[in-house]
Design a protein around this motif. Structure first.
Motif, PDB file in Angstrom:
ATOM      1  N   ILE A  23       0.692  -1.080  -0.038  1.00 27.73           N
ATOM      2  CA  ILE A  23      -0.149  -0.002   0.253  1.00 27.73           C
ATOM      3  C   ILE A  23       0.898   1.361  -0.031  1.00 27.73           C
ATOM      4  O   ILE A  23       0.745   2.067  -0.792  1.00 27.73           O
ATOM      5  CB  ILE A  23      -0.982   0.074   1.258  1.00 27.73           C
ATOM      6  CG1 ILE A  23      -1.966  -1.161   1.084  1.00 27.73           C
ATOM      7  CG2 ILE A  23      -1.675   1.371   1.154  1.00 27.73           C
ATOM      8  CD1 ILE A  23      -2.629  -1.636   2.266  1.00 27.73           C
ATOM      9  N   LEU A  33       2.593   1.483  -3.374  1.00 24.67           N
ATOM     10  CA  LEU A  33       1.833   2.039  -4.355  1.00 24.67           C
ATOM     11  C   LEU A  33       1.418   3.522  -4.385  1.00 24.67           C
ATOM     12  O   LEU A  33       1.380   4.350  -5.456  1.00 24.67           O
ATOM     13  CB  LEU A  33       0.609   1.188  -4.563  1.00 24.67           C
ATOM     14  CG  LEU A  33       0.682  -0.372  -4.711  1.00 24.67           C
ATOM     15  CD1 LEU A  33      -0.850  -1.075  -4.781  1.00 24.67           C
ATOM     16  CD2 LEU A  33       1.222  -0.512  -6.031  1.00 24.67           C
ATOM     17  N   LEU A  34       1.380   4.125  -3.079  1.00 25.94           N
ATOM     18  CA  LEU A  34       1.115   5.311  -2.838  1.00 25.94           C
ATOM     19  C   LEU A  34       2.418   6.321  -3.426  1.00 25.94           C
ATOM     20  O   LEU A  34       2.297   7.227  -4.118  1.00 25.94           O
ATOM     21  CB  LEU A  34       0.922   5.961  -1.294  1.00 25.94           C
ATOM     22  CG  LEU A  34      -0.375   5.455  -0.714  1.00 25.94           C
ATOM     23  CD1 LEU A  34      -0.253   5.865   0.692  1.00 25.94           C
ATOM     24  CD2 LEU A  34      -1.472   6.141  -1.607  1.00 25.94           C
ATOM     25  N   GLY A  52       2.575   6.026  -7.441  1.00 28.65           N
ATOM     26  CA  GLY A  52       1.640   6.658  -8.061  1.00 28.65           C
ATOM     27  C   GLY A  52       1.981   8.161  -8.070  1.00 28.65           C
ATOM     28  O   GLY A  52       2.184   8.841  -9.205  1.00 28.65           O
TER      29      GLY A  52
END
Lengths: 505, 126
Positions: free
Chosen positions: A171, A174-175, A178
């Protein structure tokens, strides 16, 4: 002609590791292990030859991938710093893989052992590609491959702890990716290029003209923060202790010493080769790095001293060391970045040593990771005890070992920077004291001669006979030698790195 | 601040709003499936933004038709290529996240990441 051939090696390294990944899928666990060790060695040898070639010729070179020339095609760029990093990463990875071999046998289901080597090979691919690539979007793709394979390496142990840790890791990652991707898109919209050298030209033109200032700053901010999240800078480190603390030994060693360093190396490339260091200085993002770096140094050390699990203690110490590296960036001078690069090397050499040594110590204490149960472990497993002590001394910054040199470099870099000198020196001093507190506590406990006697069961580990692992002794010797080399012969390495960094411009 | 620019480039503005929605969902939702949906919204917003960077109004997709090779007819194909690469990446990451979620659900019978963390801490080193 011979000269020409060596120049192909960076590409060969990437291709070799990339294809050995899927190949491991059809091999048995044992064969995949040998393939993996062979591939790492081969890549190390090739990187050494490339290093000899580029430092001999004194010029970095650009290697064109595919048919299309510069502004459109894809490129690899090879300089002394890149080749040295690749070689160093291979050495650390080889030692960590051999050092964790015994634990892997019991911790990984046998039918899935070959899957672990797919992950390791792909991780090596992505690290080498991140080091060499000259294309920002390729860098993004390999950042994702790096994340996925690191996640696989955490969850291979397949208990609740590692599953939860790998989800949290994904998680956060991925932040970060991104934001990195959005930053790259902004930069592409501004400059119309993806190759680092072309972007740098355009950014220099934009910055000189003073137009498009806000979007440029947004792009810089997004990329820097994205990579900071991925490399676990202080407020984003929540996944780190579990991921390093409960995964298998070689995963923890490789994750702490290599994975986050790959992202940091990409960040250095973005600083120098994509945006240009002057623009970065004007953006003041480095002040943010400075503040959070120092906060991370303090917080990581304080959390580590409150920790009772030896693996988690070493993991929290990683948070502090990442803080050091970002503090070096925050100084905003090339000397500061140089100190950070040296700290990448010394932290990689030391932290992987500590993880492997800690697993050796808990092995002779009934598999327990609690520090209090390791009493006297240094006598039961002498090699691991010596190795842990060397690692602890190096982390503290004791002369002779690598940590000392990086702390000296940080202090020297800080002296040049008037406004940031005092906070840096105070932070270095405080963090050294905190390091002494928790590392020396652990060293004192493992050398307490009484031995641990459990109150409930009356278990006594003093009589535990250690099975000898010859490969572990070799690994410990290798790591200790590496630390001594980085600590005693720092001058040529610093010169090589700063020459390579100079060629980044 | 000139807000009329926002209206002219409304597509980019929408992409940024979507990015923010996806980002905050990925960060703050407790439910794993909602987190994954947030991740997909975030990545799709980036691809929308990237595709807009290559789009030229009135031009066609960059596939040579009827032998016309003039650059004035086609859009910039590079961002489209990047979007395709990015979609591949996000599909594989989504697959990985979903498989992890299945494993967690089988073990703890919940999708709530905070409750899973509590269970893990209670269960110790099992």
């Amino acid at each position: 002609m011979k000269l020409e051939f060596v120049r192909n090696f960076p590409l060969f390294c990437i291709i070799l590791t990339l294809f050995s990944g899927p190949l491991s899928m059809i091999l048995s666990g044992r064969k995949a292990r040998y393939l993996n060790l062979g591939v790492i060695t081969a890549v190390g040898v090739m990187s050494f030859l490339v290093l000899a070639e580029v430092s001999g010729s004194g010029n970095p070179y650009v290697y064109r991938m595919g048919h299309f020339p510069a502004p459109w095609g894809n490129e690899i760029r090879v300089g002394p710093l890149e080749a040295f990093m690749a070689l160093f990463f291979c050495i650390i990875m080889l030692l960590s893989m051999i050092g964790g071999m015994y634990e892997r046998k019991s911790e990984i289901v046998e039918s899935k052992e070959n899957l672990y080597y797919i992950m390791v090979n792909l991780l090596l691919t992505s690290l080498i590609a991140l080091i060499y690539t000259n294309d920002l979007f390729t860098a993004y793709v390999f950042v994702e491959i790096n994340t996925i394979s690191a996640c696989g390496m955490i969850m291979i142990k397949q208990n609740g702890r590692t599953l939860e840790a790998s989800v949290r890791y994904m998680i956060m990652s991925l932040l970060g990716s991104g934001m990195l991707l959005l930053g790259i898109c902004f930069l592409y919209g501004l400059t119309g290029h993806l190759l680092m050298s072309n972007i740098q030209e355009s950014v220099a033109r934009i910055a000189a003209a003073g137009t498009y200032h806000p979007p440029l700053m947004v792009a810089v901010g997004l990329m820097c923060v994205g990579l900071a999240i991925k490399s676990a800078l202080f407020p984003f480190h929540s996944w780190l202790p579990d991921a390093y603390g409960y995964s298998t030994t070689s995963s923890a060693a490789i994750l702490s010493s290599l994975v986050s360093k790959g992202y940091i190396f990409l960040l250095i490339k973005i600083f120098y080769r994509v945006i240009g260091f002057d623009v970065i200085l004007n953006s003041r993002i480095i002040n943010l790095f400075f503040v959070f770096g120092i906060a991370g140094m303090m917080f990581g050390s304080i959390s580590a001293s409150r920790e009772n699990n030896i693996r988690r203690m070493i993991a929290f110490s990683s948070v502090a060391q990442i803080g050091y590296i970002y503090m070096g960036f925050g100084l905003g001078t090339t000397l500061g970045v140089m100190a950070s690069i040296y700290h990448i090397l010394s932290h990689a050499a030391t932290k992987s040593l500590l993880f492997v040594a800690a697993s050796g110590l808990s092995e002779c204490s009934g598999g327990s990771k609690e520090i209090s149960r390791l009493t006297g472990a240094g006598y039961r497993n002498r090699m691991a005890g010596v190795a842990f002590t060397v690692g602890a001394l190096s982390m503290i910054g004791f002369p002779l070992f690598s940590g000392f040199i990086s702390k000296i470099l940080f202090a020297q870099a800080a002296v040049d920077e008037v406004g940031k000198m005092l906070p840096t020196l105070i932070a270095l001093a405080l963090s050294t004291i905190l390091n002494v507190i928790y590392f020396m506590r652990a060293v004192l406990i493992i050398y307490t001669p009484t031995g641990y006697v459990s109150a409930e069961s009356g278990e006594n580990y003093t009589q535990v006979r250690m099975r000898m692992h010859p490969e572990k002794s070799i690994v410990f010797t290798g790591f200790i030698l590496l630390n001594l080399v980085l600590g005693l012969m720092s001058q040529p390495i610093v010169e090589l790195c700063s020459r390579g960094l100079g060629m980044f411009e | 601040m000139n807000l009329s620019n926002l209206l002219v480039n409304y597509e980019e503005a929408i992409a940024m709003v979507l990015f923010a929605i996806g980002f905050s969902n990925l960060l703050m939702q407790k439910n794993m499936i909602k987190k994954i949906i947030g991740f997909n919204i975030m990545d799709s917003a980036v691809y929308l933004f990237l595709a807009l960077k290559g789009y030229i109004r009135g031009h066609k997709a960059a596939i040579v038709t009827d032998g016309v090779q003039s650059v004035d007819v086609y859009i910039n194909p590079i961002p489209s290529g990047l979007v395709l690469t990015g979609i591949v990446v996000s599909v594989s990451v989504t697959a990985l996240m979903l498989s992890l979620t299945i494993r967690l659900y089988r073990r703890y019978h919940t999708l709530d990441i905070d409750r899973i963390t509590m269970e893990v801490k209670r269960g110790g080193d099992k």
